[in-house]
Design an enzyme around this catalytic site. Structure first.
Site, PDB file in Angstrom:
ATOM      1  N   GLU A   7      -1.666  -8.168   4.800  1.00  0.00           N
ATOM      2  CA  GLU A   7      -1.606  -8.392   6.249  1.00  0.00           C
ATOM      3  C   GLU A   7      -2.929  -8.129   6.962  1.00  0.00           C
ATOM      4  O   GLU A   7      -3.083  -8.471   8.139  1.00  0.00           O
ATOM      5  CB  GLU A   7      -0.504  -7.501   6.861  1.00  0.00           C
ATOM      6  N   HIS A  11      -3.404  -4.760   0.958  1.00  0.00           N
ATOM      7  CA  HIS A  11      -2.941  -5.058   2.317  1.00  0.00           C
ATOM      8  C   HIS A  11      -3.043  -6.561   2.573  1.00  0.00           C
ATOM      9  O   HIS A  11      -4.037  -7.039   3.132  1.00  0.00           O
ATOM     10  CB  HIS A  11      -3.798  -4.326   3.350  1.00  0.00           C
ATOM     11  N   CYS A  58       0.834  -1.207   0.000  1.00  0.00           N
ATOM     12  CA  CYS A  58       0.000   0.000   0.000  1.00  0.00           C
ATOM     13  C   CYS A  58       0.869   1.258   0.000  1.00  0.00           C
ATOM     14  O   CYS A  58       1.522   1.554  -0.980  1.00  0.00           O
ATOM     15  CB  CYS A  58      -1.002  -0.023   1.153  1.00  0.00           C
TER      16      CYS A  58
END
Length: 246
Positions: free
Chosen positions: A195, A193, A107
């Site tokens: 994560e 993202h 990002c």
């Protein structure tokens, strides 16, 4: 690259759940186990992950102590000319000028890499891209991620507008034509993202809705997709394969 892989997570913002360093450690551990190479790397061996506050403390690792940097997401805009962002861009350029330490970006981190490589990073005319979003992969994207398509959590309205010279395209979504960048032995980035999970995304959507950043329509659309399947672990495994490749 040989193990242990010494990865420095550059935390570009605060985040609940133990910060970006912790959530990326969880992701990288899962990606390592998914590789099914326990003699090389797994959640139990082969990874040494450190975290660095580059916003408030503005501390960075010594280059001789690391094999890779992972630049996290952020609420800030990567094109801003504020001191800590300029310092981060300069550090990224320093990494790009050598050929041992590799760069991973997610990002904001993806955008910082684009900026450091000299291409335009700015607000997107298409507006926010949020929650679990599918993207079309290029042939190189399919090869790196080991699947024909990819869905990732998104939370951005800034984009990299073009691919830097010498960088391979990985994929695109309807609102973002530069969803991932790759250069062998140098960089791998994603606009999404990997994560994030449903809980993190839901918290962000609720917070930004309450703050008036997201209107009702955008919030409800994001919430409807927050629990959909996403390919964060597949991306994590690709990150690690990138670090392991000669």
């Amino acid at each position: 690259m040989k193990t242990p892989l010494r990865i420095a997570v550059l935390e570009c913002d605060t985040l609940k759940y133990g910060g970006y360093g912790r959530v990326f450690k969880v992701l990288l551990d899962a990606g390592a186990d998914a590789l099914r190479m326990p003699d090389v790397v797994s959640s139990k061996r082969g990874l040494e992950i450190s975290k660095w506050d580059v916003v408030n403390e503005q501390k960075y690792p010594a280059l001789e102590d690391i094999d890779a940097i992972l630049i996290s997401g952020s609420r800030h805009s990567s094109f801003e000319d504020i001191p800590w962002i300029l310092k981060l861009v300069d550090f990224t350029k320093k990494i790009l000028e050598q050929d041992r330490i590799r760069i991973i970006g997610a990002c904001f981190g993806h955008q910082i890499v684009g900026r450091a490589m000299g291409v335009k990073v700015d607000r997107s005319d298409a507006g926010w891209e949020i929650s679990v979003t599918p993207m079309e992969l290029t042939a190189k994207g399919k090869d790196l991620f080991k699947q024909d398509s990819l869905s990732l959590h998104q939370m951005h309205r800034d984009i990299v507008y073009e691919y830097p010279e010498g960088v391979e395209e990985l994929g695109a979504s309807p609102r973002c034509s530069v969803q991932g960048m790759y250069a062998k032995g140098r960089i791998i980035t994603v606009q999404g993202h990997p994560e994030f999970n449903q809980q993190i995304m839901t918290d962000l959507l609720e917070t930004r809705h309450a703050q008036g950043i997201f209107n009702d329509e955008l919030y409800e659309d994001g919430m409807a997709r927050a629990g959909k399947h996403h390919d964060g672990v597949a991306v994590s495994s690709a990150f690690l394969r990138f670090l392991l490749e000669d």
